[in-house]
Design a protein around this motif. Structure first.
Motif, short mmCIF file in Angstrom:
data_model
loop_
_atom_site.label_atom_id
_atom_site.label_comp_id
_atom_site.label_asym_id
_atom_site.label_seq_id
_atom_site.Cartn_x
_atom_site.Cartn_y
_atom_site.Cartn_z
N PHE A 72 0.84 -1.19 0.00
CA PHE A 72 0.00 0.00 0.00
C PHE A 72 0.88 1.25 0.00
CE2 PHE A 72 -2.57 -3.35 1.83
CZ PHE A 72 -3.82 -3.15 1.27
N LYS A 73 0.49 2.24 -0.80
CA LYS A 73 1.21 3.50 -0.87
C LYS A 73 0.27 4.66 -0.56
CE LYS A 73 4.71 2.25 -4.36
NZ LYS A 73 5.31 2.66 -5.65
N SER A 74 0.78 5.64 0.15
CA SER A 74 -0.01 6.83 0.46
C SER A 74 0.53 8.01 -0.34
CB SER A 74 0.05 7.13 1.96
OG SER A 74 -0.68 8.31 2.26
N VAL A 75 -0.36 8.65 -1.10
CA VAL A 75 0.00 9.82 -1.90
C VAL A 75 -1.03 10.91 -1.63
CG1 VAL A 75 0.44 10.74 -4.20
CG2 VAL A 75 1.00 8.34 -3.69
N ASN A 76 -0.59 11.99 -1.01
CA ASN A 76 -1.50 13.11 -0.70
C ASN A 76 -2.73 12.64 0.08
OD1 ASN A 76 0.20 14.94 -2.09
ND2 ASN A 76 -0.80 14.44 -4.04
N TYR A 125 -3.25 3.86 -2.10
CA TYR A 125 -3.41 3.05 -3.30
C TYR A 125 -2.82 1.66 -3.08
CZ TYR A 125 -4.33 7.57 -5.50
OH TYR A 125 -4.85 8.80 -5.82
N LEU A 126 -3.45 0.68 -3.70
CA LEU A 126 -2.98 -0.70 -3.63
C LEU A 126 -2.14 -1.01 -4.86
CD1 LEU A 126 -3.13 -3.64 -2.41
CD2 LEU A 126 -5.14 -3.96 -3.88
N TYR A 127 -0.98 -1.61 -4.62
CA TYR A 127 -0.10 -1.99 -5.72
C TYR A 127 0.13 -3.51 -5.66
CZ TYR A 127 1.10 2.83 -6.88
OH TYR A 127 1.05 4.14 -7.28
N LYS A 128 0.20 -4.12 -6.86
CA LYS A 128 0.49 -5.54 -6.96
C LYS A 128 1.81 -5.75 -7.70
CE LYS A 128 -4.04 -7.76 -6.83
NZ LYS A 128 -4.90 -8.75 -7.52
N LYS A 129 2.53 -6.77 -7.26
CA LYS A 129 3.81 -7.05 -7.89
C LYS A 129 3.60 -7.81 -9.20
CE LYS A 129 8.51 -8.37 -6.67
NZ LYS A 129 9.39 -8.87 -5.59
N SER A 130 4.22 -7.29 -10.25
CA SER A 130 4.17 -7.92 -11.57
C SER A 130 5.59 -8.02 -12.07
CB SER A 130 3.31 -7.08 -12.52
OG SER A 130 3.28 -7.66 -13.80
N LYS A 183 0.07 -0.30 -9.91
CA LYS A 183 -1.15 0.08 -9.19
C LYS A 183 -2.33 -0.75 -9.68
CE LYS A 183 -3.48 4.01 -9.71
NZ LYS A 183 -3.87 5.44 -9.64
N ALA A 184 -3.06 -1.30 -8.73
CA ALA A 184 -4.20 -2.16 -9.07
C ALA A 184 -5.31 -1.35 -9.74
CB ALA A 184 -4.72 -2.84 -7.82
N ASP A 185 -5.89 -1.91 -10.77
CA ASP A 185 -7.02 -1.29 -11.46
C ASP A 185 -8.29 -1.72 -10.75
OD1 ASP A 185 -8.65 -0.01 -13.27
OD2 ASP A 185 -8.61 -1.66 -14.72
N GLU A 186 -8.95 -0.78 -10.08
CA GLU A 186 -10.12 -1.11 -9.29
C GLU A 186 -11.29 -0.19 -9.64
OE1 GLU A 186 -8.88 -2.84 -5.18
OE2 GLU A 186 -7.92 -0.87 -5.38
N PRO A 187 -11.93 -0.42 -10.76
CA PRO A 187 -13.04 0.45 -11.18
C PRO A 187 -14.28 0.31 -10.31
CG PRO A 187 -12.86 -1.47 -12.61
CD PRO A 187 -11.67 -1.50 -11.72
N ILE A 230 -14.47 0.38 -6.93
CA ILE A 230 -14.49 1.06 -5.63
C ILE A 230 -15.34 2.32 -5.68
CG2 ILE A 230 -12.25 0.12 -4.93
CD1 ILE A 230 -11.04 2.86 -5.42
N ARG A 231 -15.97 2.62 -4.56
CA ARG A 231 -16.85 3.78 -4.51
C ARG A 231 -16.07 5.08 -4.61
NH1 ARG A 231 -21.18 5.41 0.31
NH2 ARG A 231 -22.19 7.07 -0.87
N GLU A 232 -14.93 5.13 -3.89
CA GLU A 232 -14.07 6.30 -3.90
C GLU A 232 -12.70 5.88 -3.41
OE1 GLU A 232 -16.10 8.95 -1.31
OE2 GLU A 232 -15.73 7.75 0.49
N PRO A 233 -11.66 6.66 -3.69
CA PRO A 233 -10.31 6.31 -3.24
C PRO A 233 -10.24 6.16 -1.72
CG PRO A 233 -10.21 8.06 -4.88
CD PRO A 233 -11.66 7.88 -4.52
N MET A 234 -9.35 5.29 -1.27
CA MET A 234 -9.17 5.04 0.15
C MET A 234 -8.44 6.21 0.81
SD MET A 234 -7.13 1.87 2.00
CE MET A 234 -7.26 0.95 0.49
N GLN A 235 -9.04 6.78 1.82
CA GLN A 235 -8.42 7.88 2.54
C GLN A 235 -7.47 7.36 3.61
OE1 GLN A 235 -9.04 11.10 1.51
NE2 GLN A 235 -10.19 10.03 -0.09
#
Length: 211
Positions: free
Chosen positions: A104-108, A112-117, A123-127, A129-134
């Motif tokens: 998990f990364k915090s920006v401002n 955001y959730l990131y997956k290793k590839s 950054k995980a594509d999560e269409p 979700i209701r709104e970004p995680m605070q």
């Protein structure tokens, strides 16, 4: 001759009645077997909470299958988690499966959730979700920023679609496969004929949501 005709007529009526009774009985047996099989493989759950908004609304009824071992990222599942000495039943989405590495990364103040590839994190594509995680809703998480976490064997990372109003893996950690009751196959439209019939067949189990 007349008596013989009347006798044949009566016999014909009895045969027709027997045939009708047989057809009705057979149809009832088929329906009962189908209902029994349906109950064995599926379960109706009534959602109480907002953690999966907007995908699933408070008060929705969802149908889950109880016999599917092939859980994958994106599946919406019903699972039991320990809450002290009590067990709480939740409905959440699988975000990562066994052996996947996330962080998990915090920006401002947004998390955001990131997956290793390969050798990189994406950054995980999560269409959904209701709104970004605070960040304020991540402060008490069992996960820490920028640390890498690999999902154990037979385990899953699960989160609510409404990230800012959900108790999920951030509170309970990874879920073991044994905790999962099943995955959602259909959200029933409120007031629909299908919902009415399925509610008659099942006794809905309310899902408790800790928000």
């Amino acid at each position: 001759m007349k008596k013989e005709t009347e006798l044949n007529s009566l016999l014909g009526e009895e045969e027709n009645e027997d045939l009708f009774s047989t057809v009705v009985l057979t149809a009832l047996i088929v329906i009962m077997v189908a209902v029994f099989a349906f109950i064995c493989f599926f379960q109706l759950c009534s959602v109480n909470g907002h953690s999966m908004t907007n995908t699933i609304q408070d008060g929705d009824n969802v149908l889950i299958t109880r016999y599917d071992a092939k859980y994958k990222t994106g599946d919406i599942i019903v699972l039991d988690v320990k809450n002290g000495n009590t067990t709480t039943r939740l409905i959440k989405r699988i975000i990562a499966t066994e052996n996947e590495t996330v962080k998990f990364k915090s920006v401002n103040d947004v998390v955001y959730l990131y997956k290793k590839s390969g050798d990189e994190f994406v950054k995980a594509d999560e269409p959904y979700i209701r709104e970004p995680m605070q960040a304020k809703h991540f402060s008490n998480s069992v996960f820490k920023y920028e640390e890498e976490y690999t999902v154990p064997e037979n385990s899953f990372l699960f989160l609510g679609d409404n990230r800012n109003d959900s108790s999920d893996s951030r509170v309970y950690g990874f879920a073991d496969r044994s905790q999962i009751l099943g995955k959602m196959v259909k959200r029933l439209k409120k007031g629909s004929f299908t919902e009415m019939i399925i509610k008659i067949i099942f006794r809905a189990n309310e899902l408790d949501e800790e928000n």
